[in-house]
Design an enzyme around this catalytic site. Structure first.
Site, short mmCIF file in Angstrom:
data_model
loop_
_atom_site.label_atom_id
_atom_site.label_comp_id
_atom_site.label_asym_id
_atom_site.label_seq_id
_atom_site.Cartn_x
_atom_site.Cartn_y
_atom_site.Cartn_z
CE LYS A 1 -5.39 -8.66 3.34
NZ LYS A 1 -4.36 -9.41 2.59
N GLY B 1 0.69 -0.56 6.27
CA GLY B 1 0.85 -0.76 4.82
C GLY B 1 1.10 0.57 4.14
CB CYS C 1 7.98 1.50 7.07
SG CYS C 1 8.10 0.84 8.73
CB THR D 1 -3.50 0.53 1.26
OG1 THR D 1 -2.70 0.21 0.14
CG2 THR D 1 -4.48 -0.60 1.52
CD GLU E 1 7.04 3.75 1.26
OE1 GLU E 1 5.89 3.52 0.85
OE2 GLU E 1 7.41 3.46 2.41
P1 NDP Z 1 -0.27 -2.40 0.99
O1 NDP Z 1 -0.89 -1.15 1.44
O2 NDP Z 1 -0.34 -2.75 -0.45
O3 NDP Z 1 -0.91 -3.65 1.76
C1 NDP Z 1 -0.90 -3.77 3.16
C2 NDP Z 1 -1.99 -4.75 3.57
O4 NDP Z 1 -3.26 -4.18 3.26
C3 NDP Z 1 -1.93 -6.07 2.83
O5 NDP Z 1 -2.35 -7.11 3.67
C4 NDP Z 1 -2.94 -5.82 1.71
O6 NDP Z 1 -3.42 -7.00 1.16
C5 NDP Z 1 -4.00 -5.06 2.46
N1 NDP Z 1 -4.91 -4.28 1.63
C6 NDP Z 1 -4.69 -3.74 0.39
N2 NDP Z 1 -5.79 -3.08 -0.03
C7 NDP Z 1 -6.72 -3.19 0.94
C8 NDP Z 1 -8.06 -2.73 1.09
N3 NDP Z 1 -8.65 -2.01 0.14
N4 NDP Z 1 -8.73 -3.06 2.21
C9 NDP Z 1 -8.15 -3.78 3.18
N5 NDP Z 1 -6.88 -4.26 3.10
C10 NDP Z 1 -6.17 -3.96 1.99
O7 NDP Z 1 1.22 -2.36 1.51
P2 NDP Z 1 2.38 -3.39 1.21
O8 NDP Z 1 1.97 -4.75 1.66
O9 NDP Z 1 2.83 -3.18 -0.20
O10 NDP Z 1 3.50 -2.89 2.25
C11 NDP Z 1 4.42 -1.91 1.96
C12 NDP Z 1 3.99 -0.58 2.58
O11 NDP Z 1 3.83 -0.72 3.97
C13 NDP Z 1 5.03 0.49 2.39
O12 NDP Z 1 4.41 1.69 2.00
C14 NDP Z 1 5.65 0.64 3.78
O13 NDP Z 1 6.20 1.89 4.02
C15 NDP Z 1 4.46 0.35 4.65
N6 NDP Z 1 4.89 -0.04 5.99
C16 NDP Z 1 4.72 0.83 7.04
C17 NDP Z 1 5.17 0.50 8.32
C18 NDP Z 1 4.98 1.43 9.47
O14 NDP Z 1 5.15 0.99 10.61
N7 NDP Z 1 4.64 2.70 9.26
C19 NDP Z 1 5.86 -0.78 8.56
C20 NDP Z 1 5.95 -1.63 7.41
C21 NDP Z 1 5.49 -1.26 6.17
P3 NDP Z 1 -2.73 -7.61 -0.17
O15 NDP Z 1 -1.29 -7.79 0.11
O16 NDP Z 1 -3.46 -8.85 -0.32
O17 NDP Z 1 -3.00 -6.59 -1.25
#
Ligand code: NDP
Length: 480
Positions: A173, A226, A282, A230, A384
């Site tokens: 997803k 993410g 990130c 989340t 963040e």
């Molecule tokens: P989110 O946590 O909002 O979303 C990440 C993914 O999870 C999206 O596909 C989102 O869908 C999905 N999601 C959200 N809620 C749920 C749920 N309850 N159940 C299952 N899936 C869910 O993160 P962002 O997309 O805003 O990304 C930014 C974040 O990612 C930052 O905090 C960044 O630091 C982190 N990140 C970490 C990395 C690492 O390697 N440690 C690398 C890159 C980013 P939808 O978009 O549809 O809400």
């Protein structure tokens, strides 16, 4: 308006929900396509297709899976330009960046894990001639891959490739905010002859289709990248079914500048690490700690370089910062700049929304922002922001900076700049981050364990570690 489709059982399919979400081009603020708001019916279709394909895919030889993946990488590479343009439009990031970084990494991810699977082995433990243990590593089943919007196809392929190479099948997803390259990738999978059901991509909201994947018992592995909040929710949901979970979460990464650094290199690299991809990586360094006797000189040189960065049309070669990913995200970043001002921060440059002209006038642009004068424990230095905002803070000595660097709940990455080798080792050993760079940033070897400590994640991705995560070990003990 183009309607994006799910990819289920080898076919492009419309969502059963018949509902769609607007997909915006962040550089213009205009809706340019529609994302399926997939529901449980879509998920169950994908699950049936995945479970069916697992029976044959998991039993194929490594060489067979290698051939399929290499073919997919080759087909993907033929579409590099198209994918790079699409990623830039969908995300708002500069086209030169998607051409140089995002899209080339996708084929590289797939080739890396296809090849790694041929070299992957498991262990034997002999017991003084009395018995022998050997450990099998078997594919697990249907893997849920949930990825964010900041490096959309790059991170999606980083998860899909090792899962498949290890013999699993995938339901992925992508973020609802950046679904487009995953849609193009679905078409590429069909063209490359990926067996139906081995890769399934369902689009929609995290709280909708995302949770369906996370909650279902027949998806025993979840690989998530993410935000930390989340990740916490997903971890809790996974616990109900004792799922194997990998969580790559947020960061608030320190960049540490010692006075004995190579000055020009430190300035150039820390500017890049603060603002590449609009600060939406990130690993970006958002807290810059500078040794007191270099602070004033470094701050001036840093701000001078930041002022040269062009905010503009993502397709222009001169643009360093394109648009941030969404209106909501832009507002969140501007909110944090406001918080920093209220906390007593001095905005040395930037700090504002940028309004471009013509067709870009509705886009989400923010000028690169440098803030000084904040205590290391204030909100801007602890939470963040994930945008083009950095804070610059002086420090007295090693002990002082280690305390400040480790003061957040995060522990993803850190960079430090010094020409003193002993100091580099000493300080690196005391920084609580999963990934530490010395005199560089974002230099990636795909074999290393990649991931964060504390609230930055659980587990590590990369190299054989990913193949271990995506397999179940089974030990067999034979008495001699
Ligand atoms: P989110 O946590 O909002 O979303 C990440 C993914 O999870 C999206 O596909 C989102 O869908 C999905 N999601 C959200 N809620 C749920 C749920 N309850 N159940 C299952 N899936 C869910 O993160 P962002 O997309 O805003 O990304 C930014 C974040 O990612 C930052 O905090 C960044 O630091 C982190 N990140 C970490 C990395 C690492 O390697 N440690 C690398 C890159 C980013 P939808 O978009 O549809 O809400």
């Amino acid at each position: 308006m183009e309607k994006i489709k799910n990819y289920i059982g080898g076919k492009l399919t419309s969502t059963k929900s018949r509902n769609y979400l607007d997909n915006f081009n962040p550089s213009t603020g205009k809706v340019y396509s529609l994302t399926p708001d997939s529901n449980k019916d879509d998920f169950l279709l994908a699950l049936t297709a995945a479970k069916k394909s697992f029976i044959s895919w998991s039993k194929k030889s490594k060489k067979y899976r290698y051939d399929v993946l290499m073919n997919l990488a080759n087909e993907l590479e033929k579409n590099n330009t198209k994918l790079a343009i699409a990623e830039s439009v969908d995300n708002g990031k500069p086209l030169w960046l998607t051409k140089q970084m995002d899209i080339p990494r996708c084929a590289e991810n797939i080739r890396f894990f296809a090849t790694a699977s041929l070299h992957f082995d498991s262990k034997v433990h002999t017991m003084d001639g009395k018995a022998i243990n050997y450990t099998l590593r078997e594919p697990i089943g249907v893997v849920g891959c949930i990825s964010p919007w900041n490096l959309p196809l790059y991170l999606l392929t980083w998860k899909i490739a090792p899962a498949l190479a290890a013999g699993n099948v995938v339901i992925a997803k992508p973020s609802e905010i950046t679904p487009y390259t995953a849609y193009l990738f679905s078409k590429i999978c069909i063209k490359a002859g990926v067996p139906p059901g081995v890769i399934n991509i369902v689009h929609g909201r995290g709280a909708g289709i995302g949770e369906e994947i996370v909650k279902h018992r027949d998806v025993p592995v979840i690989s998530f990248t993410g935000g930390t909040e989340t990740g916490k929710k997903i971890n809790t949901l996974c616990a109900n079914n004792f799922k194997k979970v990998s969580l790559e979460l947020g960061g608030k990464n320190p960049t540490i500048i010692f006075s004995d650094c190579d000055f020009d290199k430190a300035v150039e690299t820390s500017v890049r690490s603060a603002f590449l991809n609009q600060g939406q990586i990130c690993l970006c360094g958002s807290r810059i700690f500078v040794e007191k006797n270099l602070y004033s000189r470094f701050k001036s040189a840093f701000v001078k370089e930041v002022k040269k960065l062009v905010v503009g049309n993502p397709s222009s070669k001169n643009t360093f910062l394109g648009a941030v990913v969404s209106k909501d995200h832009m507002e969140k970043i501007l909110y944090y700049i406001d918080v920093a001002k209220k906390e007593g921060g001095k905005v040395l440059c930037g700090g504002k929304q940028v309004f471009l002209k013509g067709k870009l006038k509705g886009g989400y642009y923010i000028s690169p922002t440098v803030i000084s004068g904040l205590d290391y424990l204030c909100r801007l230095n602890q939470e963040e922001v994930f945008g083009p905002v950095v804070s610059i803070i002086p420090f007295e000595n090693e002990k002082d900076v280690i305390k400040m660097a480790n003061s957040t709940k995060y522990g993803l990455s850190a960079s430090l700049f010094t020409e003193n080798l002993s100091k580099a080792h000493r300080v690196s050993a005391k920084i609580n981050s999963g990934v530490i760079w010395v005199n560089t940033w974002l230099l990636r070897d795909l074999r290393i364990p990649f991931g964060g400590m504390k609230d930055s994640g659980v587990g590590r991705e990369g190299g054989f570690g990913s193949l271990r995560f995506f397999t179940e070990p089974k030990n067999i003990c034979i008495k001699i």
